[in-house]
Structures are given as C-alpha cells and as structure tokens.
Design an enzyme around this catalytic site. Sequence first.
Site, PDB file in Angstrom:
ATOM      1  N   THR A 101       0.824  -1.216   0.000  1.00  0.00           N
ATOM      2  CA  THR A 101       0.000   0.000   0.000  1.00  0.00           C
ATOM      3  C   THR A 101       0.851   1.255   0.000  1.00  0.00           C
ATOM      4  O   THR A 101       0.447   2.294  -0.518  1.00  0.00           O
ATOM      5  CB  THR A 101      -0.927  -0.028   1.239  1.00  0.00           C
ATOM      6  OG1 THR A 101      -1.806  -1.128   1.085  1.00  0.00           O
ATOM      7  CG2 THR A 101      -1.744   1.235   1.375  1.00  0.00           C
TER       8      THR A 101
ATOM      9  N   TYR B 177      -8.378   0.956  -3.460  1.00  0.00           N
ATOM     10  CA  TYR B 177      -7.129   1.334  -4.124  1.00  0.00           C
ATOM     11  C   TYR B 177      -6.451   0.077  -4.632  1.00  0.00           C
ATOM     12  O   TYR B 177      -6.855  -1.045  -4.319  1.00  0.00           O
ATOM     13  CB  TYR B 177      -6.194   2.073  -3.147  1.00  0.00           C
ATOM     14  CG  TYR B 177      -5.675   1.184  -2.050  1.00  0.00           C
ATOM     15  CD1 TYR B 177      -6.448   0.879  -0.932  1.00  0.00           C
ATOM     16  CD2 TYR B 177      -4.414   0.593  -2.158  1.00  0.00           C
ATOM     17  CE1 TYR B 177      -5.985   0.030   0.060  1.00  0.00           C
ATOM     18  CE2 TYR B 177      -3.943  -0.250  -1.160  1.00  0.00           C
ATOM     19  CZ  TYR B 177      -4.734  -0.528  -0.069  1.00  0.00           C
ATOM     20  OH  TYR B 177      -4.276  -1.375   0.901  1.00  0.00           O
TER      21      TYR B 177
ATOM     22  N   THR C 110       1.676  -4.171   4.444  1.00  0.00           N
ATOM     23  CA  THR C 110       1.509  -4.472   5.871  1.00  0.00           C
ATOM     24  C   THR C 110       0.954  -5.876   6.117  1.00  0.00           C
ATOM     25  O   THR C 110       1.128  -6.428   7.202  1.00  0.00           O
ATOM     26  CB  THR C 110       0.555  -3.462   6.545  1.00  0.00           C
ATOM     27  OG1 THR C 110      -0.707  -3.507   5.872  1.00  0.00           O
ATOM     28  CG2 THR C 110       1.117  -2.050   6.519  1.00  0.00           C
ATOM     29  N   ASP C 111       0.277  -6.469   5.107  1.00  0.00           N
ATOM     30  CA  ASP C 111      -0.436  -7.730   5.353  1.00  0.00           C
ATOM     31  C   ASP C 111       0.491  -8.853   5.837  1.00  0.00           C
ATOM     32  O   ASP C 111       0.115  -9.640   6.711  1.00  0.00           O
ATOM     33  CB  ASP C 111      -1.160  -8.199   4.081  1.00  0.00           C
ATOM     34  CG  ASP C 111      -2.386  -7.353   3.762  1.00  0.00           C
ATOM     35  OD1 ASP C 111      -2.721  -6.464   4.563  1.00  0.00           O
ATOM     36  OD2 ASP C 111      -3.003  -7.591   2.706  1.00  0.00           O
TER      37      ASP C 111
ATOM     38  N   LYS D  19       0.220  -7.473  12.956  1.00  0.00           N
ATOM     39  CA  LYS D  19      -0.810  -6.507  12.529  1.00  0.00           C
ATOM     40  C   LYS D  19      -2.092  -6.784  13.312  1.00  0.00           C
ATOM     41  O   LYS D  19      -2.521  -7.930  13.408  1.00  0.00           O
ATOM     42  CB  LYS D  19      -1.040  -6.664  11.019  1.00  0.00           C
ATOM     43  CG  LYS D  19      -1.986  -5.644  10.411  1.00  0.00           C
ATOM     44  CD  LYS D  19      -2.020  -5.738   8.879  1.00  0.00           C
ATOM     45  CE  LYS D  19      -2.953  -4.697   8.306  1.00  0.00           C
ATOM     46  NZ  LYS D  19      -2.961  -4.685   6.825  1.00  0.00           N
TER      47      LYS D  19
ATOM     48  N   GLU E 122      -2.420 -28.764  28.356  1.00  0.00           N
ATOM     49  CA  GLU E 122      -3.616 -29.618  28.268  1.00  0.00           C
ATOM     50  C   GLU E 122      -3.443 -30.704  27.215  1.00  0.00           C
ATOM     51  O   GLU E 122      -4.254 -31.609  27.124  1.00  0.00           O
ATOM     52  CB  GLU E 122      -4.849 -28.764  27.930  1.00  0.00           C
ATOM     53  CG  GLU E 122      -5.317 -27.888  29.080  1.00  0.00           C
ATOM     54  CD  GLU E 122      -6.619 -27.180  28.733  1.00  0.00           C
ATOM     55  OE1 GLU E 122      -7.674 -27.833  28.688  1.00  0.00           O
ATOM     56  OE2 GLU E 122      -6.562 -25.953  28.497  1.00  0.00           O
TER      57      GLU E 122
HETATM   58  N1  ASP Z   1      -2.699  -5.449   0.980  1.00  0.00           N
HETATM   59  C1  ASP Z   1      -1.676  -4.491   1.271  1.00  0.00           C
HETATM   60  C2  ASP Z   1      -0.343  -5.221   1.265  1.00  0.00           C
HETATM   61  O1  ASP Z   1      -0.002  -5.880   2.216  1.00  0.00           O
HETATM   62  C3  ASP Z   1      -1.929  -3.818   2.541  1.00  0.00           C
HETATM   63  C4  ASP Z   1      -0.882  -2.821   2.976  1.00  0.00           C
HETATM   64  O2  ASP Z   1       0.196  -2.720   2.445  1.00  0.00           O
HETATM   65  O3  ASP Z   1      -1.175  -2.084   3.934  1.00  0.00           O
HETATM   66  O4  ASP Z   1       0.364  -5.137   0.331  1.00  0.00           O
END
Ligand code: ASP
Length: 354
Positions: free
Chosen positions: A38, A51, A117-118, A190, A311
């Site tokens: 992103t 996007y 971020t994923d 995340k 457990e």
């Molecule tokens: N889907 C995106 C990615 O991980 C989300 C992001 O970058 O925030 O490339």
Amino acid sequence: MNAFSKSLVLACMLVNAAVTVAGEHMKPNIVILATGGTIAGAAATETQAGYTSAEVGVETLIKAVPQLSELANVSGEQVANIGSQDMNDAVWLQLARRVNDRLAEDEVDGIVITHGTDTIEETAYFLNLVVNSDKPVVMTAAMRPATALSADGPLNIYNAVAVAADPNARGRGVLVVINDDIHGARGMTKTSTTDVQTFVSAERGLMGATLYGQNRYYRRPYRLHTLDSEFSITGLASLPRVDIIYISAGVSPDLIDAAVANGAKGIVTAGVGNGNMTAAALAALERARKKNVVVVRSTRVTSGTVGRNIEIDDDALGTVASGELNPAQSRVLLKLVLTKTDLPADVQAYFDTY
Ligand code: ASP
C-alpha cells in the site's frame, strides 16, 4: 569584476564544492529495496477507500520525500512490485539474497525495505533469521496509499531511513519502523485491518521509537538472529511446504488430513487458548505425525504463550509448542527448521532459541 575578485569567487566555489562532496561522503549510504504494498499503492482520488497496491515505483517513493537527502545518500532498487498478500517463498529467497549481497558491499551502511503491511511480520522474521550482517535492515510500510489524504508512507520512509542510517540500530536484528514505532521482527503483528496504528509487539514490547528521525531504543532482541542465526539460504532453491490450520469449536479434522495428503512437511495449528483443539483434530495430528509431518501448536489468541504439555501431551504426541510465536511467524520458522531437522525434540529446541 577584477582578476583578484574573480579568483576569490572561483576559490570560494571550489571550497563549497569540496565541502558538499565531503558532506556526501560523510552521510551514510542507504539502499531502499522496494517490494510494493500500500505504501506504493494508488487510488483514483485522495479520499477513496478502494485502491490498488504496488502501483508506484521506488524512484517515485524516494522523490516524494526530498528530506531523505538530509539523512543519507539514498538509492533505490525495485525487487518486486506486489501486494504483500502475494508474498511467497520465491520472493523471500530473492529478497534475502539481494539484502545479503547489498550489505556485503563496504559502502552500503544499511537497507530499507518497503513492503505491504499484510505479511510484513512474516518477511521481517524470515529476514531476521537469514540475513548475515549486523548492519541495519529496516522494513517499512503504510496503511494508506501514496495518493491518499494524509498518506502515512512518506514519514514512515523518512523514519525508516533515519533508523537504517543510525549506527545504534546495528545488531538489533531486522526492524520494522511504522507510525513512529520501532518493532523488532520477532513478535510484532498486525492488529487492525484499517487503522494507521495497527502493529503491536505484545509480549516483549517495542524495540524503540522514532520521532522525525530522532531515534530512541528500549531493548535488544532476546532471541538469536542475523549473524548468530544458524539458518542460511545459500544453495536453497525452495522452502518446504508448511500449512496453517485454523482451529475453532467443533473443527473438522479434514483440513489437517488434506494438508498431509497434499504434501505438507509441516503443520502449524492456530489453536484455541493455549494451542488446544478438538479430539478429532488431535487424532488427525496423530495421523500426520505417523507420516513424519512436523506439527507445531500455536494459538489464534493474540498474546500469551503456548507451553508444552499443558492440556495436550506434547511428549506423547510428538508435537512442538510455539511459545510466543504466532501461527504466521511459527510457519516461517518451521520452514527454515525443516531445512535442518524433522525430529520433534530438535524442532522444539529451535523454537526455544529463535
Ligand atoms: N494489501 C496491502 C499489502 O499488504 C496492505 C498494505 O500494504 O497495507 O500489500
């Protein structure tokens, strides 16, 4: 202008040029390796939620932050251009090789990697285990695309370069700098699908924080990494298949059996509570163990640890407890461990050490 004034002006110009060149030499050399995400995403308008990831190239990302030149001599390289939902073993290997090659150059002082971020927590932990340098490797990302109102990418890139250029960041393993926080690769995750403040390091806390390039460090990594890691990608063409199975009330054992039938060498369970699961799922894991598939019990819970023999009788089943590692990071470690051993006791020792 008389001849004397002319030579004075010329002398001043030469001194200025020399000072500029000396300044460039004194600044650290930071390489930005871009992979998409992103942070390189674009939308049709500044306020649209929808996007596309990975639309913008590394040179555009660098040009958007002219202030980087105050911090370092920055150059860029496009390693991939994908949303990190498409990250995979092949790109991990390619990226890790590029990081190791560039860090082996004497004149390179640190690396910044832009990423989605994923899956950044997976890539960061993978690199933490296979980078063979103590020079800073700093990953960064953004929750808002480059075209958004209040895009978070430019300041994240600025802060990431400030950390990568900082000698104090050396030896702390791979770092993730986002939203003014400095996370260690291990244990960060995340937590929000949309919030700019999405990453947490729940168990051991942040590695540090940064404010417009002013860095503070709170701790050092507590597990082996980079130069002290036994893992190496030299000669590795691929990584073993490891599947994650999500456990819920009444979960069927079918997906575990399917993973084994489809060639998984390792299974990580995202268990309930302390890595628990239904008796039927445990029976399927027992079948998997008989086929020598390595099983790591992790948890779908976002904090706390999964301990041995709480457990579930790991000793009897031949299963491994993930400790603090979440399912995604357990999968990364298990892939690398499987390049060395499939003996449960040895696998457990790796999980207790890395
Ligand atoms: N889907 C995106 C990615 O991980 C989300 C992001 O970058 O925030 O490339």
